[in-house]
Design a protein around this motif. Structure first.
Motif, mmCIF file in Angstrom:
data_model
loop_
_atom_site.group_PDB
_atom_site.id
_atom_site.type_symbol
_atom_site.label_atom_id
_atom_site.label_comp_id
_atom_site.label_asym_id
_atom_site.label_seq_id
_atom_site.Cartn_x
_atom_site.Cartn_y
_atom_site.Cartn_z
ATOM 1 N N VAL A 33 1.011 -1.195 0.180
ATOM 2 C CA VAL A 33 -0.029 -0.046 0.042
ATOM 3 C C VAL A 33 1.091 1.298 0.025
ATOM 4 O O VAL A 33 2.104 1.287 0.729
ATOM 5 C CB VAL A 33 -0.941 0.086 1.408
ATOM 6 C CG1 VAL A 33 -1.655 1.468 1.241
ATOM 7 C CG2 VAL A 33 -1.893 -1.081 1.234
ATOM 8 N N ILE A 51 -3.159 4.498 -1.650
ATOM 9 C CA ILE A 51 -3.775 3.644 -2.841
ATOM 10 C C ILE A 51 -3.462 2.333 -2.577
ATOM 11 O O ILE A 51 -2.327 1.967 -1.882
ATOM 12 C CB ILE A 51 -3.074 4.154 -4.391
ATOM 13 C CG1 ILE A 51 -3.542 3.670 -5.426
ATOM 14 C CG2 ILE A 51 -1.697 4.337 -4.062
ATOM 15 C CD1 ILE A 51 -3.400 4.218 -6.548
ATOM 16 N N SER A 52 -4.327 1.531 -2.816
ATOM 17 C CA SER A 52 -3.974 -0.029 -2.638
ATOM 18 C C SER A 52 -3.100 -0.609 -3.559
ATOM 19 O O SER A 52 -2.584 0.161 -4.219
ATOM 20 C CB SER A 52 -5.485 -0.726 -2.515
ATOM 21 O OG SER A 52 -6.066 -0.659 -3.898
ATOM 22 N N GLY A 56 -6.808 -0.144 -7.131
ATOM 23 C CA GLY A 56 -8.448 -0.183 -7.384
ATOM 24 C C GLY A 56 -8.924 0.504 -6.187
ATOM 25 O O GLY A 56 -10.315 1.121 -6.127
ATOM 26 N N THR A 57 -8.310 0.887 -5.115
ATOM 27 C CA THR A 57 -8.942 1.625 -3.853
ATOM 28 C C THR A 57 -7.975 2.895 -3.522
ATOM 29 O O THR A 57 -6.691 2.733 -3.483
ATOM 30 C CB THR A 57 -9.027 0.859 -2.680
ATOM 31 O OG1 THR A 57 -9.874 -0.338 -2.995
ATOM 32 C CG2 THR A 57 -9.596 1.836 -1.580
ATOM 33 N N THR A 58 -8.607 4.057 -3.566
ATOM 34 C CA THR A 58 -7.730 5.069 -3.008
ATOM 35 C C THR A 58 -8.559 5.908 -2.037
ATOM 36 O O THR A 58 -9.695 5.811 -1.582
ATOM 37 C CB THR A 58 -7.545 6.360 -4.256
ATOM 38 O OG1 THR A 58 -8.793 6.539 -4.769
ATOM 39 C CG2 THR A 58 -6.982 5.349 -5.460
ATOM 40 N N ASP A 59 -7.784 6.792 -1.351
ATOM 41 C CA ASP A 59 -8.297 7.502 -0.210
ATOM 42 C C ASP A 59 -7.580 9.027 -0.260
ATOM 43 O O ASP A 59 -6.298 8.895 -0.485
ATOM 44 C CB ASP A 59 -8.257 6.773 1.315
ATOM 45 C CG ASP A 59 -8.775 7.419 2.460
ATOM 46 O OD1 ASP A 59 -8.079 7.163 3.293
ATOM 47 O OD2 ASP A 59 -9.755 8.316 2.182
ATOM 48 N N SER A 71 -2.285 7.813 -8.137
ATOM 49 C CA SER A 71 -2.479 6.619 -8.806
ATOM 50 C C SER A 71 -1.273 6.085 -8.829
ATOM 51 O O SER A 71 0.064 6.473 -7.997
ATOM 52 C CB SER A 71 -2.532 7.319 -10.397
ATOM 53 O OG SER A 71 -1.589 7.949 -10.983
ATOM 54 N N ARG A 103 -4.594 -4.246 5.078
ATOM 55 C CA ARG A 103 -5.769 -3.347 4.750
ATOM 56 C C ARG A 103 -5.523 -2.706 3.197
ATOM 57 O O ARG A 103 -4.550 -2.709 2.798
ATOM 58 C CB ARG A 103 -5.698 -2.145 5.589
ATOM 59 C CG ARG A 103 -5.906 -2.625 7.218
ATOM 60 C CD ARG A 103 -5.589 -1.658 8.323
ATOM 61 N NE ARG A 103 -6.564 -0.369 8.099
ATOM 62 C CZ ARG A 103 -6.313 0.825 8.958
ATOM 63 N NH1 ARG A 103 -5.512 0.649 9.843
ATOM 64 N NH2 ARG A 103 -7.142 1.729 8.596
ATOM 65 N N ALA A 104 -6.655 -2.116 2.765
ATOM 66 C CA ALA A 104 -6.666 -1.597 1.426
ATOM 67 C C ALA A 104 -5.720 -0.427 1.125
ATOM 68 O O ALA A 104 -4.863 -0.184 0.129
ATOM 69 C CB ALA A 104 -8.210 -1.435 0.716
ATOM 70 N N VAL A 105 -6.202 0.469 2.349
ATOM 71 C CA VAL A 105 -5.403 1.927 2.331
ATOM 72 C C VAL A 105 -5.356 2.239 3.766
ATOM 73 O O VAL A 105 -6.157 1.775 4.511
ATOM 74 C CB VAL A 105 -6.230 3.131 1.538
ATOM 75 C CG1 VAL A 105 -6.156 2.737 0.230
ATOM 76 C CG2 VAL A 105 -7.824 3.126 2.165
#
Length: 125
Positions: A33, A51-52, A56-59, A71, A103-105
């Motif tokens: 991450v 970003i993951s 595909g997942t951002t915060d 990105s 965790r994704a982010v």
């Protein structure tokens, strides 16, 4: 640990744009991450965006939402931060960081085990 090097900082007028890059080496980039943090003089380091592993997942922090876009290009082991509509309060040293996590982010700095040296962004009014 993965090694990280930021680039792309500079001086820009308010309302302008900059694109930061973070080049990674040493480990498999897609396992991490990734995040951007910033620190202004006299302030604590603060979360900007994350970003993951697969992108595909951002915060993003509320202060930059709608202006900054995070990105990554896993094939090139590089992460980016496109910064538009820059404001003087965006002036800071910007750091990229890598976290090995399920965790994704993540937003919290202690979760990130690798950090770059930082790149200065200065926005003039």
């Amino acid at each position: 640990q993965v090694q990280l090097v930021e680039s792309g900082g500079g001086l820009v007028q308010a309302g302008g744009s900059l694109k930061l890059s973070c080049a990674a080496s040493g480990r498999t980039f897609s396992n991490y991450v990734m995040g951007w943090f910033r620190q202004a003089p006299g302030n604590e380091r603060e979360f900007v965006a994350a970003i993951s592993q697969d992108g595909g997942t951002t915060d993003c922090a509320d202060s930059v939402k709608g202006r900054f876009t995070i990105s990554r290009d896993n094939a090139k082991s590089t992460m980016f931060l496109q910064m538009n509509s820059l404001k003087p309060e965006d002036t800071a040293i910007y750091y990229c960081a890598a976290a090995m996590t399920f965790r994704a982010v993540v937003r919290t700095a202690p979760n990130y085990g690798s950090w770059g040296q930082g790149t200065q962004v200065t926005v003039s009014s």
